[in-house]
Design a protein around this motif. Structure first.
Motif, PDB file in Angstrom:
ATOM      1  N   GLU A  36      -3.575  14.099  -3.075  1.00  0.00           N
ATOM      2  CA  GLU A  36      -4.086  14.193  -1.708  1.00  0.00           C
ATOM      3  C   GLU A  36      -5.543  13.739  -1.611  1.00  0.00           C
ATOM      4  O   GLU A  36      -6.027  13.435  -0.519  1.00  0.00           O
ATOM      5  CB  GLU A  36      -3.959  15.635  -1.206  1.00  0.00           C
ATOM      6  CG  GLU A  36      -2.509  16.111  -1.092  1.00  0.00           C
ATOM      7  CD  GLU A  36      -2.421  17.532  -0.562  1.00  0.00           C
ATOM      8  OE1 GLU A  36      -3.502  18.145  -0.362  1.00  0.00           O
ATOM      9  OE2 GLU A  36      -1.295  18.013  -0.350  1.00  0.00           O
ATOM     10  N   GLY A  37      -6.259  13.721  -2.725  1.00  0.00           N
ATOM     11  CA  GLY A  37      -7.648  13.280  -2.687  1.00  0.00           C
ATOM     12  C   GLY A  37      -7.810  11.765  -2.677  1.00  0.00           C
ATOM     13  O   GLY A  37      -8.924  11.269  -2.533  1.00  0.00           O
ATOM     14  N   VAL A  38      -6.717  11.043  -2.827  1.00  0.00           N
ATOM     15  CA  VAL A  38      -6.769   9.581  -2.829  1.00  0.00           C
ATOM     16  C   VAL A  38      -6.647   9.056  -1.409  1.00  0.00           C
ATOM     17  O   VAL A  38      -5.743   9.471  -0.659  1.00  0.00           O
ATOM     18  CB  VAL A  38      -5.650   8.993  -3.716  1.00  0.00           C
ATOM     19  CG1 VAL A  38      -5.616   7.478  -3.612  1.00  0.00           C
ATOM     20  CG2 VAL A  38      -5.837   9.422  -5.159  1.00  0.00           C
ATOM     21  N   ASP A  39      -7.555   8.172  -1.020  1.00  0.00           N
ATOM     22  CA  ASP A  39      -7.534   7.579   0.317  1.00  0.00           C
ATOM     23  C   ASP A  39      -6.913   6.190   0.233  1.00  0.00           C
ATOM     24  O   ASP A  39      -7.486   5.290  -0.395  1.00  0.00           O
ATOM     25  CB  ASP A  39      -8.955   7.489   0.876  1.00  0.00           C
ATOM     26  CG  ASP A  39      -8.969   7.017   2.328  1.00  0.00           C
ATOM     27  OD1 ASP A  39      -7.878   6.811   2.893  1.00  0.00           O
ATOM     28  OD2 ASP A  39     -10.065   6.857   2.886  1.00  0.00           O
ATOM     29  N   PRO A  40      -5.741   5.960   0.826  1.00  0.00           N
ATOM     30  CA  PRO A  40      -5.109   4.635   0.764  1.00  0.00           C
ATOM     31  C   PRO A  40      -5.972   3.528   1.357  1.00  0.00           C
ATOM     32  O   PRO A  40      -5.901   2.375   0.906  1.00  0.00           O
ATOM     33  CB  PRO A  40      -3.806   4.819   1.551  1.00  0.00           C
ATOM     34  CG  PRO A  40      -3.546   6.290   1.536  1.00  0.00           C
ATOM     35  CD  PRO A  40      -4.887   6.944   1.526  1.00  0.00           C
TER      36      PRO A  40
ATOM     37  N   VAL B  67       0.850  -1.191   0.000  1.00  0.00           N
ATOM     38  CA  VAL B  67       0.000   0.000   0.000  1.00  0.00           C
ATOM     39  C   VAL B  67       0.886   1.240   0.000  1.00  0.00           C
ATOM     40  O   VAL B  67       1.855   1.326   0.758  1.00  0.00           O
ATOM     41  CB  VAL B  67      -0.939   0.020   1.231  1.00  0.00           C
ATOM     42  CG1 VAL B  67      -1.791   1.290   1.225  1.00  0.00           C
ATOM     43  CG2 VAL B  67      -1.822  -1.212   1.245  1.00  0.00           C
ATOM     44  N   ASP B  68       0.553   2.181  -0.865  1.00  0.00           N
ATOM     45  CA  ASP B  68       1.246   3.477  -0.908  1.00  0.00           C
ATOM     46  C   ASP B  68       0.679   4.347   0.205  1.00  0.00           C
ATOM     47  O   ASP B  68      -0.452   4.831   0.123  1.00  0.00           O
ATOM     48  CB  ASP B  68       1.032   4.126  -2.278  1.00  0.00           C
ATOM     49  CG  ASP B  68       1.789   5.437  -2.416  1.00  0.00           C
ATOM     50  OD1 ASP B  68       2.426   5.867  -1.430  1.00  0.00           O
ATOM     51  OD2 ASP B  68       1.729   6.046  -3.498  1.00  0.00           O
ATOM     52  N   LEU B  69       1.470   4.543   1.269  1.00  0.00           N
ATOM     53  CA  LEU B  69       0.980   5.301   2.421  1.00  0.00           C
ATOM     54  C   LEU B  69       1.033   6.805   2.193  1.00  0.00           C
ATOM     55  O   LEU B  69       0.422   7.562   2.952  1.00  0.00           O
ATOM     56  CB  LEU B  69       1.807   4.927   3.665  1.00  0.00           C
ATOM     57  CG  LEU B  69       1.194   5.226   5.029  1.00  0.00           C
ATOM     58  CD1 LEU B  69      -0.144   4.499   5.172  1.00  0.00           C
ATOM     59  CD2 LEU B  69       2.128   4.820   6.149  1.00  0.00           C
ATOM     60  N   ALA B  70       1.738   7.241   1.162  1.00  0.00           N
ATOM     61  CA  ALA B  70       1.868   8.679   0.894  1.00  0.00           C
ATOM     62  C   ALA B  70       1.636   8.946  -0.592  1.00  0.00           C
ATOM     63  O   ALA B  70       2.568   9.258  -1.330  1.00  0.00           O
ATOM     64  CB  ALA B  70       3.236   9.188   1.328  1.00  0.00           C
ATOM     65  N   PRO B  71       0.376   8.814  -1.077  1.00  0.00           N
ATOM     66  CA  PRO B  71       0.109   9.047  -2.502  1.00  0.00           C
ATOM     67  C   PRO B  71       0.318  10.513  -2.881  1.00  0.00           C
ATOM     68  O   PRO B  71       0.155  11.416  -2.058  1.00  0.00           O
ATOM     69  CB  PRO B  71      -1.351   8.618  -2.649  1.00  0.00           C
ATOM     70  CG  PRO B  71      -1.941   8.750  -1.288  1.00  0.00           C
ATOM     71  CD  PRO B  71      -0.834   8.447  -0.326  1.00  0.00           C
TER      72      PRO B  71
END
Length: 356
Positions: A252-256, A245-249
């Motif tokens: 900013e509107g993407v929720d991991p 999982v990408d913890l820092a996409p």
């Protein structure tokens, strides 16, 4: 070389040769008798597992494979020569299925494993076989038996201990390049990986395991979005799945958390057995977060996901947190490879003592 993991081919074994009707006719031998030989056996079609091959591209264009027929019998007690067998070399991990019946003919799981796909026909009998005390001049013979012909489907499933699962650009290719000598293509756009990559991870002397990296999944893959479910079959033989999982996409509107839930939902739609495999959570790209915020972000992610399994926070690019992850993976894989022996029932219940 182009990666091809599916192919459909026609295979046909050779027919057996016909028997011969012949009689021995020589000077001063008035009753030579029958001497017609049998026909030769037709060639068979075999599959051979070869660890030096990693794709089915050889069978994408060569669709027809036929073995030679057996030769017919001849006089003077001469039997026909057998047809030459053909051997189809395939990658280890190939599943061969009869396309008409759906029956799985074999699975090639070990190097040099050899399996019969189509048996050649037996040769026919010459008149030598029909000689009896009352039938001294037989004129019977039989034709050769036909060889087996079928259409088969070849499906390659790579053999790996650990599979990497996640969204595009989650860092799967970066992780496999950091822990092994595999060098997949890495770029800053989605679907950089277009075919599975294998890497051997060496934790220590005689301690290693194989990791498989597949193209990323996105929500709606079951309806064909992205690359769909095409490559998920390569994870079905793994012992452990790592959900990256990408913890820092960047967006900013993407929720991991929502991305992680979408991956799990797609996995369950594809195969419940694959969904039930042990799956660990690996939170990648923690180097993009301030040091003082990392622990709080990890705890918040796990709480919102309601996940109750092993969690590892790493940075594949900066090589942070990899050693504890690799050590835990090796212990898990080794525990499944070397299972405890079954108890001996002779020692479970000791015999009753002699009352005398």
């Amino acid at each position: 070389m182009k990666f091809v993991d599916e192919a459909t081919i026609d295979i046909a074994a050779g027919n057996g040769g016909a028997g011969c009707v012949s009689f021995r006719r020589e000077k001063f031998i008035p009753f030579g008798g029958p001497n017609g030989g049998d026909g030769g056996r037709g060639g068979s079609v075999w599959a051979l597992a070869d660890r030096n091959i990693n794709t089915l591209i050889d069978y994408r264009y060569a669709r027809r494979h036929e073995a030679r027929n057996g030769e017919s019998g001849r006089g003077a007690d001469q039997f026909g020569a057998a047809g030459e067998d053909i051997v189809l070399r395939m990658p280890v991990g190939t599943i061969i299925t009869d396309l008409e019946s759906g029956e799985v003919l074999c699975e090639l799981l070990e190097h040099d494993q050899r399996e019969l796909l189509a048996k050649g026909g037996d040769g026919g009998f010459g008149n030598l076989h029909f000689k009896t005390s009352t039938n001294r001049a037989p004129r019977q013979k039989t034709a050769g038996w036909p060889g087996v012909a079928r259409k088969v489907k070849l499906e390659l499933r790579v053999l790996a201990d650990v599979g990497l699962l996640g969204m595009p650009n989650a860092g799967k290719s970066t992780l496999i390049s950091a822990i092994s000598n595999a060098r997949p293509k890495i770029a800053d756009y989605p679907f950089t990986t277009l075919h599975p990559n294998l890497g051997v991870v060496r934790v220590g002397p005689e301690r290693s395991f194989v990791v498989a990296d597949i193209p990323g999944l996105i929500e709606g893959a079951s309806e064909g979005a992205g690359l769909g479910h095409r490559f998920l079959r390569h994870l079905q033989r793994t012992r452990l799945l790592l959900h990256i999982v990408d913890l820092a996409p960047f967006d900013e509107g993407v929720d991991p958390v929502q991305q992680a839930k979408a991956i799990v939902a797609e996995l369950k739609k594809y195969d419940p057995e694959l969904h039930a495999k042990p799956r660990w959570l690996v939170l990648n790209k923690i180097d993009m977060l301030p040091v003082e915020e990392r622990e709080a972000r990890v705890k918040d992610f796990v709480r919102r996901l309601r996940y109750k399994g092993p969690v590892f926070a790493i940075s594949a690019l900066a090589r942070e947190g990899l050693e504890p992850l690799l050590e835990a993976i090796w212990k898990h894989v080794a525990a499944q490879q070397h299972e405890a022996p079954l108890p001996d029932p002779r020692f479970d219940n000791p015999p009753p003592s002699d009352p005398a």
